[in-house]
Motif scaffolding. Structure first.
Motif, PDB file in Angstrom:
ATOM      1  N   SER A  12       0.681  -1.267  -0.024  1.00 53.70           N
ATOM      2  CA  SER A  12       0.044   0.108   0.409  1.00 53.70           C
ATOM      3  C   SER A  12       0.985   1.114   0.216  1.00 53.70           C
ATOM      4  CB  SER A  12      -0.963   0.364   1.088  1.00 53.70           C
ATOM      5  OG  SER A  12      -0.212  -0.219   2.380  1.00 53.70           O
ATOM      6  N   GLN A  13       2.008   0.990  -0.191  1.00 53.56           N
ATOM      7  CA  GLN A  13       2.907   2.746   0.363  1.00 53.56           C
ATOM      8  C   GLN A  13       2.677   3.208  -0.557  1.00 53.56           C
ATOM      9  OE1 GLN A  13       4.093   2.949   3.256  1.00 53.56           O
ATOM     10  NE2 GLN A  13       3.735   1.450   3.974  1.00 53.56           N
ATOM     11  N   PRO A  14       2.750   2.510  -2.015  1.00 52.58           N
ATOM     12  CA  PRO A  14       2.868   3.986  -3.494  1.00 52.58           C
ATOM     13  C   PRO A  14       1.488   4.770  -2.562  1.00 52.58           C
ATOM     14  CG  PRO A  14       2.871   2.051  -3.999  1.00 52.58           C
ATOM     15  CD  PRO A  14       3.228   1.540  -3.007  1.00 52.58           C
ATOM     16  N   ALA A  32       3.585  14.037  -9.910  1.00 51.80           N
ATOM     17  CA  ALA A  32       3.619  13.506 -11.515  1.00 51.80           C
ATOM     18  C   ALA A  32       4.459  11.800 -11.424  1.00 51.80           C
ATOM     19  CB  ALA A  32       3.909  14.044 -12.713  1.00 51.80           C
ATOM     20  N   GLU A  33       5.580  11.764 -10.591  1.00 51.10           N
ATOM     21  CA  GLU A  33       6.516  11.077  -9.730  1.00 51.10           C
ATOM     22  C   GLU A  33       5.939   9.634  -9.567  1.00 51.10           C
ATOM     23  OE1 GLU A  33       9.512  12.627  -8.029  1.00 51.10           O
ATOM     24  OE2 GLU A  33      10.229  13.955  -9.444  1.00 51.10           O
ATOM     25  N   LEU A  34       4.511  10.459  -7.745  1.00 50.27           N
ATOM     26  CA  LEU A  34       4.267   9.427  -7.140  1.00 50.27           C
ATOM     27  C   LEU A  34       2.999   8.499  -8.351  1.00 50.27           C
ATOM     28  CD1 LEU A  34       3.518  11.687  -4.390  1.00 50.27           C
ATOM     29  CD2 LEU A  34       4.626   9.421  -4.468  1.00 50.27           C
ATOM     30  N   CYS A  35       2.180   9.032  -8.919  1.00 49.52           N
ATOM     31  CA  CYS A  35       1.335   8.469 -10.552  1.00 49.52           C
ATOM     32  C   CYS A  35       2.281   7.497 -10.975  1.00 49.52           C
ATOM     33  CB  CYS A  35       0.284   9.191 -10.981  1.00 49.52           C
ATOM     34  SG  CYS A  35      -0.534  10.402  -9.994  1.00 49.52           S
ATOM     35  N   ALA A  36       3.096   7.548 -11.378  1.00 52.06           N
ATOM     36  CA  ALA A  36       3.994   6.934 -12.521  1.00 52.06           C
ATOM     37  C   ALA A  36       4.182   5.827 -11.425  1.00 52.06           C
ATOM     38  CB  ALA A  36       5.404   7.352 -13.089  1.00 52.06           C
ATOM     39  N   ALA A  37       4.198   5.831 -10.111  1.00 52.14           N
ATOM     40  CA  ALA A  37       5.257   4.693  -9.156  1.00 52.14           C
ATOM     41  C   ALA A  37       3.584   3.581  -8.756  1.00 52.14           C
ATOM     42  CB  ALA A  37       5.890   5.247  -8.164  1.00 52.14           C
ATOM     43  N   CYS A  38       2.770   4.478  -9.152  1.00 48.78           N
ATOM     44  CA  CYS A  38       1.373   3.278  -8.833  1.00 48.78           C
ATOM     45  C   CYS A  38       1.459   2.347  -9.705  1.00 48.78           C
ATOM     46  CB  CYS A  38       0.127   4.353  -8.471  1.00 48.78           C
ATOM     47  SG  CYS A  38      -0.066   5.205  -6.834  1.00 48.78           S
ATOM     48  N   GLY A  39       1.018   1.538  -9.866  1.00 52.63           N
ATOM     49  CA  GLY A  39       1.491  -0.266 -11.043  1.00 52.63           C
ATOM     50  C   GLY A  39      -0.566  -0.355 -10.035  1.00 52.63           C
ATOM     51  N   ASN A  41      -2.728  -2.496  -8.853  1.00 51.05           N
ATOM     52  CA  ASN A  41      -3.116  -2.628  -7.440  1.00 51.05           C
ATOM     53  C   ASN A  41      -3.092  -1.575  -6.622  1.00 51.05           C
ATOM     54  OD1 ASN A  41      -3.631  -5.631  -7.181  1.00 51.05           O
ATOM     55  ND2 ASN A  41      -1.344  -6.199  -7.159  1.00 51.05           N
ATOM     56  N   ASP A  42      -2.515  -0.422  -6.465  1.00 58.33           N
ATOM     57  CA  ASP A  42      -2.061   0.643  -5.754  1.00 58.33           C
ATOM     58  C   ASP A  42      -3.476   1.230  -6.415  1.00 58.33           C
ATOM     59  OD1 ASP A  42       0.683   0.089  -5.057  1.00 58.33           O
ATOM     60  OD2 ASP A  42       1.231   0.508  -6.674  1.00 58.33           O
ATOM     61  N   TRP A  43      -2.893   1.562  -7.793  1.00 56.32           N
ATOM     62  CA  TRP A  43      -5.146   2.558  -8.094  1.00 56.32           C
ATOM     63  C   TRP A  43      -5.895   1.901  -7.533  1.00 56.32           C
ATOM     64  CZ3 TRP A  43      -3.223   6.895  -8.729  1.00 56.32           C
ATOM     65  CH2 TRP A  43      -2.627   7.556  -9.423  1.00 56.32           C
ATOM     66  N   GLN A  44      -6.042   0.695  -7.049  1.00 60.15           N
ATOM     67  CA  GLN A  44      -7.378  -0.067  -6.342  1.00 60.15           C
ATOM     68  C   GLN A  44      -7.207   0.348  -5.120  1.00 60.15           C
ATOM     69  OE1 GLN A  44      -7.523  -4.508  -7.092  1.00 60.15           O
ATOM     70  NE2 GLN A  44      -9.375  -4.900  -5.823  1.00 60.15           N
ATOM     71  N   ALA A  67      -1.475  11.548 -15.302  1.00 59.95           N
ATOM     72  CA  ALA A  67      -2.285  10.375 -15.531  1.00 59.95           C
ATOM     73  C   ALA A  67      -2.979   9.267 -15.038  1.00 59.95           C
ATOM     74  CB  ALA A  67      -0.889  10.068 -16.316  1.00 59.95           C
ATOM     75  N   LEU A  68      -3.922   9.457 -14.910  1.00 63.32           N
ATOM     76  CA  LEU A  68      -4.958   8.685 -14.013  1.00 63.32           C
ATOM     77  C   LEU A  68      -5.679   7.369 -14.643  1.00 63.32           C
ATOM     78  CD1 LEU A  68      -6.802  11.015 -11.612  1.00 63.32           C
ATOM     79  CD2 LEU A  68      -4.729   9.920 -11.230  1.00 63.32           C
ATOM     80  N   PRO A  69      -5.835   5.862 -14.409  1.00 59.19           N
ATOM     81  CA  PRO A  69      -6.829   4.787 -14.991  1.00 59.19           C
ATOM     82  C   PRO A  69      -7.405   5.838 -14.956  1.00 59.19           C
ATOM     83  CG  PRO A  69      -5.304   4.230 -13.035  1.00 59.19           C
ATOM     84  CD  PRO A  69      -5.020   5.420 -12.969  1.00 59.19           C
TER      85      PRO A  69
END
Length: 338
Positions: A12-14, A32-39, A41-44, A67-69
């Motif tokens: 859950s860290q990202p 932007a960097e933090l969004c790019a680090a999310c996969g 599962n992180d977005w879920q 850049a969001l899903p």
């Protein structure tokens, strides 16, 4: 009410990092960097956290340029604009109510989201809310209800079923229209059994400031009363459960909007036995939102340790709800008084 976000700590860290970076009144520059680090599962996980903390519109506003899903962006966008529409309609309804009550020389003050969305947030869609909350003098309650009954409101089933308790310590009448619109009249700023024991029903809650919003004035409490009321509601009414993030966002925006005399804040908190309540809430606001706070008062060592233990920042951030365990809930309430 959102459901607890059951999130694996290691994964859950990202999501947690992005949540903390985005929801403050002063968002961090590395979104932007933090969004790019999310996969995926992180977005879920972030979606579950946003629902639990009731900050979906707030996050969409802060992250709308990122850049969001696509599915998540659309969901949050819909929540944002739906909240904005509902809040705008509620403000129109309040304008109608205010006009009718003023004609009978009945003064009210807006509470909670109705006071916050149009004053301390950048847009109405950032602050979710469920109804219109008004503070009214107890001796004017009957006249106010008569005016509102004539305007199409009626007593809700909740009020009919809980009226004896509301008279003793709840301090609330909930009214509804045929189409489901809800209005709550409160006559104690600090309601509940715990507050009654602390003599908070005697709090002088009628220092009102009027803030211009579009073509009419919004009556809200002066800032220290708003701050103390929000902290009290988070601890006593919400008990650090679902929606905690939204309420701490209110605290963060209050602190960013008004120039607080912190010596006076802590003096008032101690005077009304709210210092421990306020300390526990502000500790989380500082950690989650990086809110600017001056600490002119600290609990005794044992009480401070108890509050830190009962209010674990990371556990609450991930969606642990104290209301689901009676021992936890009552331990928090007991530690917050005195």
């Amino acid at each position: 009410m959102g459901q607890p976000a059951r999130i694996n700590q290691a994964m859950s860290q990202p999501a947690l990092a992005l949540l903390i970076a985005a929801w403050s009144s002063q968002p961090q520059p590395n979104l932007a960097e933090l969004c790019a680090a999310c996969g995926p599962n992180d977005w879920q996980m972030l979606a579950a956290l946003a629902d639990y903390h009731e900050v979906e519109g707030l996050l969409w506003f802060g992250l709308r340029q990122q850049a969001l899903p696509a599915a998540l962006a659309e969901h949050w966008r819909e929540r944002y604009y739906l909240a904005a529409l509902r809040n705008d309609l509620r403000l129109e309804e309040f304008q109608r109510i205010q006009h009718m009550l003023k004609a009978e020389s009945i003064e009210v003050a807006l509470l909670k989201g109705m006071a916050f969305a149009p004053t301390i947030y950048r847009s109405l869609g950032q602050r979710q809310m469920g109804d219109i909350d008004l503070l009214i003098r107890r001796d004017e309650l009957q006249r106010a209800c008569a005016v509102l009954f004539a305007a199409g409101y009626g007593l809700s089933e909740y009020t009919i079923n809980t009226w004896p308790q509301q008279q003793r310590s709840g301090g609330e009448v909930r009214l509804q229209t045929a189409n489901g619109a809800t209005l709550e009249l409160h006559w104690w700023l600090f309601a509940g059994h715990w507050s009654r024991w602390a003599s908070l029903h005697a709090y002088p809650a009628w220092q009102i400031q009027h803030i211009q919003y579009q073509s009419f004035m919004l009556p809200v409490l002066e800032p220290i009363s708003q701050l103390l009321h929000t902290a009290h509601h988070l601890v006593i009414g919400n008990q650090f459960g679902a929606g905690i993030g939204r309420m701490l966002a209110d605290i963060d925006r209050l602190l960013a909007t008004y120039e607080f005399d912190w010596q006076q804040v802590w003096h008032e908190a101690q005077r009304w036995s709210l210092a421990h309540v306020l300390w526990g809430v502000l500790r989380l606001a500082e950690q989650w939102f990086n809110s600017a706070i001056e600490w002119h008062w600290q609990p005794q060592t044992w009480r401070k340790l108890a509050l830190e233990t009962l209010l674990p920042s990371q556990k609450l951030l991930r969606g642990a709800d104290p209301r689901l365990r009676a021992w936890w809930r009552y331990a928090i309430l007991a530690s917050a008084w005195g």
